[in-house]
Scaffold this motif. Structure first.
Motif, PDB file in Angstrom:
ATOM      1  N   TRP A  12       1.209   6.368  17.011  1.00 25.77           N
ATOM      2  CA  TRP A  12       2.423   5.531  16.088  1.00 25.77           C
ATOM      3  C   TRP A  12       3.142   5.454  17.362  1.00 25.77           C
ATOM      4  O   TRP A  12       3.714   4.745  18.135  1.00 25.77           O
ATOM      5  N   GLN A  13       3.210   6.750  17.981  1.00 22.58           N
ATOM      6  CA  GLN A  13       4.565   7.094  19.125  1.00 22.58           C
ATOM      7  C   GLN A  13       4.017   7.045  20.819  1.00 22.58           C
ATOM      8  O   GLN A  13       4.722   5.728  20.852  1.00 22.58           O
ATOM      9  N   ASP A  14       2.985   6.507  20.919  1.00 24.37           N
ATOM     10  CA  ASP A  14       1.962   5.492  21.855  1.00 24.37           C
ATOM     11  C   ASP A  14       2.637   3.921  21.696  1.00 24.37           C
ATOM     12  O   ASP A  14       2.865   3.592  22.903  1.00 24.37           O
ATOM     13  N   GLU A  15       2.734   3.532  20.684  1.00 28.68           N
ATOM     14  CA  GLU A  15       3.251   2.143  20.589  1.00 28.68           C
ATOM     15  C   GLU A  15       4.742   2.337  20.241  1.00 28.68           C
ATOM     16  O   GLU A  15       5.458   1.006  20.365  1.00 28.68           O
ATOM     17  N   GLY A  16       5.744   3.647  20.104  1.00 28.49           N
ATOM     18  CA  GLY A  16       6.760   3.121  20.798  1.00 28.49           C
ATOM     19  C   GLY A  16       7.240   3.001  19.101  1.00 28.49           C
ATOM     20  O   GLY A  16       9.378   3.122  19.347  1.00 28.49           O
ATOM     21  N   PHE A  17       6.657   3.571  18.135  1.00 30.96           N
ATOM     22  CA  PHE A  17       7.285   3.892  17.004  1.00 30.96           C
ATOM     23  C   PHE A  17       8.559   4.637  16.783  1.00 30.96           C
ATOM     24  O   PHE A  17       7.510   6.073  17.369  1.00 30.96           O
ATOM     25  N   ALA A  18       8.751   5.125  16.057  1.00 29.14           N
ATOM     26  CA  ALA A  18      10.280   6.114  15.359  1.00 29.14           C
ATOM     27  C   ALA A  18       9.343   7.197  14.884  1.00 29.14           C
ATOM     28  O   ALA A  18       9.044   6.272  13.368  1.00 29.14           O
ATOM     29  N   LEU A  19       9.939   8.272  14.889  1.00 27.44           N
ATOM     30  CA  LEU A  19       9.302   8.903  13.521  1.00 27.44           C
ATOM     31  C   LEU A  19      11.097   9.880  12.723  1.00 27.44           C
ATOM     32  O   LEU A  19      11.632   9.242  13.474  1.00 27.44           O
ATOM     33  N   SER A  20      10.672  10.003  11.477  1.00 21.92           N
ATOM     34  CA  SER A  20      11.843  10.641  10.702  1.00 21.92           C
ATOM     35  C   SER A  20      11.669  12.404  10.403  1.00 21.92           C
ATOM     36  O   SER A  20      10.532  11.828  10.177  1.00 21.92           O
ATOM     37  N   THR A  21      13.028  12.384  10.651  1.00 17.41           N
ATOM     38  CA  THR A  21      11.881  13.973  10.134  1.00 17.41           C
ATOM     39  C   THR A  21      12.953  13.760   8.468  1.00 17.41           C
ATOM     40  O   THR A  21      13.170  15.203   8.391  1.00 17.41           O
ATOM     41  N   SER A  22      13.709  12.348   8.303  1.00 15.50           N
ATOM     42  CA  SER A  22      14.548  12.883   6.954  1.00 15.50           C
ATOM     43  C   SER A  22      13.601  13.680   5.708  1.00 15.50           C
ATOM     44  O   SER A  22      12.234  13.074   5.992  1.00 15.50           O
ATOM     45  N   ALA A  23      13.822  13.637   4.129  1.00 16.09           N
ATOM     46  CA  ALA A  23      12.721  14.148   3.518  1.00 16.09           C
ATOM     47  C   ALA A  23      12.215  12.771   3.266  1.00 16.09           C
ATOM     48  O   ALA A  23      11.168  12.601   1.799  1.00 16.09           O
ATOM     49  N   ASP A  24      12.383  11.268   3.458  1.00 12.05           N
ATOM     50  CA  ASP A  24      11.445  10.301   2.512  1.00 12.05           C
ATOM     51  C   ASP A  24      10.576  10.225   3.225  1.00 12.05           C
ATOM     52  O   ASP A  24       9.735  10.529   2.058  1.00 12.05           O
ATOM     53  N   GLY A  50       8.669   6.452   5.405  1.00 13.28           N
ATOM     54  CA  GLY A  50       8.345   5.730   4.911  1.00 13.28           C
ATOM     55  C   GLY A  50       6.947   6.441   3.891  1.00 13.28           C
ATOM     56  O   GLY A  50       6.615   6.249   2.710  1.00 13.28           O
ATOM     57  N   ALA A  51       6.515   6.609   4.881  1.00 13.46           N
ATOM     58  CA  ALA A  51       5.114   7.792   4.537  1.00 13.46           C
ATOM     59  C   ALA A  51       5.389   8.786   3.391  1.00 13.46           C
ATOM     60  O   ALA A  51       6.831   9.314   2.974  1.00 13.46           O
ATOM     61  N   THR A  79      -4.354   6.156   5.045  1.00 10.45           N
ATOM     62  CA  THR A  79      -3.429   7.677   5.426  1.00 10.45           C
ATOM     63  C   THR A  79      -3.718   7.630   6.842  1.00 10.45           C
ATOM     64  O   THR A  79      -4.834   7.521   7.747  1.00 10.45           O
ATOM     65  N   TYR A  80      -3.326   8.986   7.181  1.00 13.16           N
ATOM     66  CA  TYR A  80      -2.587   9.232   8.591  1.00 13.16           C
ATOM     67  C   TYR A  80      -2.723  10.747   8.431  1.00 13.16           C
ATOM     68  O   TYR A  80      -2.168  11.582   7.899  1.00 13.16           O
ATOM     69  N   CYS A  81      -3.288  10.886   9.973  1.00 13.43           N
ATOM     70  CA  CYS A  81      -2.607  13.014  10.308  1.00 13.43           C
ATOM     71  C   CYS A  81      -2.220  12.884  11.601  1.00 13.43           C
ATOM     72  O   CYS A  81      -1.639  11.106  12.253  1.00 13.43           O
ATOM     73  N   ALA A  82      -2.655  13.902  12.352  1.00 14.35           N
ATOM     74  CA  ALA A  82      -2.077  13.690  13.456  1.00 14.35           C
ATOM     75  C   ALA A  82      -2.185  12.487  14.727  1.00 14.35           C
ATOM     76  O   ALA A  82      -1.708  12.569  15.414  1.00 14.35           O
ATOM     77  N   PHE A 127       1.152  -1.085  -0.158  1.00 14.79           N
ATOM     78  CA  PHE A 127      -0.154   0.216  -0.319  1.00 14.79           C
ATOM     79  C   PHE A 127       0.853   1.049   0.314  1.00 14.79           C
ATOM     80  O   PHE A 127       1.506   0.614  -0.139  1.00 14.79           O
ATOM     81  N   VAL A 128      -0.270   2.120   0.076  1.00 12.81           N
ATOM     82  CA  VAL A 128       1.085   3.665  -0.339  1.00 12.81           C
ATOM     83  C   VAL A 128       0.392   4.180   1.273  1.00 12.81           C
ATOM     84  O   VAL A 128      -0.587   4.576   1.446  1.00 12.81           O
ATOM     85  N   LEU A 129       0.908   4.965   1.918  1.00 14.77           N
ATOM     86  CA  LEU A 129       1.356   5.672   3.489  1.00 14.77           C
ATOM     87  C   LEU A 129       1.213   7.031   2.972  1.00 14.77           C
ATOM     88  O   LEU A 129       2.403   7.633   2.484  1.00 14.77           O
ATOM     89  N   LEU A 130      -0.145   7.389   3.234  1.00  9.61           N
ATOM     90  CA  LEU A 130       0.314   9.245   2.667  1.00  9.61           C
ATOM     91  C   LEU A 130      -0.213   9.874   4.241  1.00  9.61           C
ATOM     92  O   LEU A 130      -1.355   9.901   4.356  1.00  9.61           O
ATOM     93  N   ASP A 131       1.235  10.425   4.590  1.00 12.71           N
ATOM     94  CA  ASP A 131       0.826  11.729   5.640  1.00 12.71           C
ATOM     95  C   ASP A 131       0.150  12.744   5.031  1.00 12.71           C
ATOM     96  O   ASP A 131       0.538  13.755   3.902  1.00 12.71           O
TER      97      ASP A 131
END
Length: 132
Positions: free
Chosen positions: A120-132, A61-62, A86-89, A43-47
């Motif tokens: 996502w953060q509640d599950e303990g998963f990391a966020l990215s700040t790169s342009a990926d 990957g979003a 899709t996901y948001c805040a 699937f394609v993950l869209l922020d």
């Protein structure tokens, strides 16, 4: 005397099963998205949040595509049967639903990721700040 919980009877099991099973056609959760991304997502993950929020942190990957810019010309790079998530805040935000509605109106298969960034953060998963 029944409580507010039991004053309205619970649905019969068959009706409850149909209801909850149908919900999975419309949404997924952070845990399942995380697992799928690590296995090779189908699937394609869209922020669908703003550029500023995406830059502050997004799911690795979003793809950033704000819900207000979801138009047919933005989607031509993906086959018509591509599933979008899709996901948001988070639960306090309806951006994922707005994005999903736009995609559905464009004839695209879509689900929302329940919980958004907050989940996502509640599950303990990391966020990215790169342009990926």
């Amino acid at each position: 005397m029944p409580t507010a919980v039991t004053a309205t009877p619970a649905a019969p099991a068959a009706l409850a099963e149909a209801h909850f099973a149908a919900a999975f056609a419309f949404e997924t959760d952070c845990w399942d998205v995380h697992a799928a991304l690590s296995e090779g997502a189908d699937f394609v993950l869209l922020d669908v949040r703003s550029a500023a929020l995406f830059a502050r942190g997004h799911i690795p990957g979003a793809i950033h595509l704000p819900h207000g810019k979801l138009v047919a010309s933005q989607l031509v790079q993906w086959p018509a049967d591509t599933v979008f998530v899709t996901y948001c805040a988070g639960p306090h935000c309806n951006g994922a639903a707005r994005g999903a509605l736009r995609l559905a109106r464009l004839g695209r298969p879509v689900k929302i990721m329940a919980g958004g960034i907050a989940g996502w953060q509640d599950e303990g998963f990391a966020l990215s700040t790169s342009a990926d």
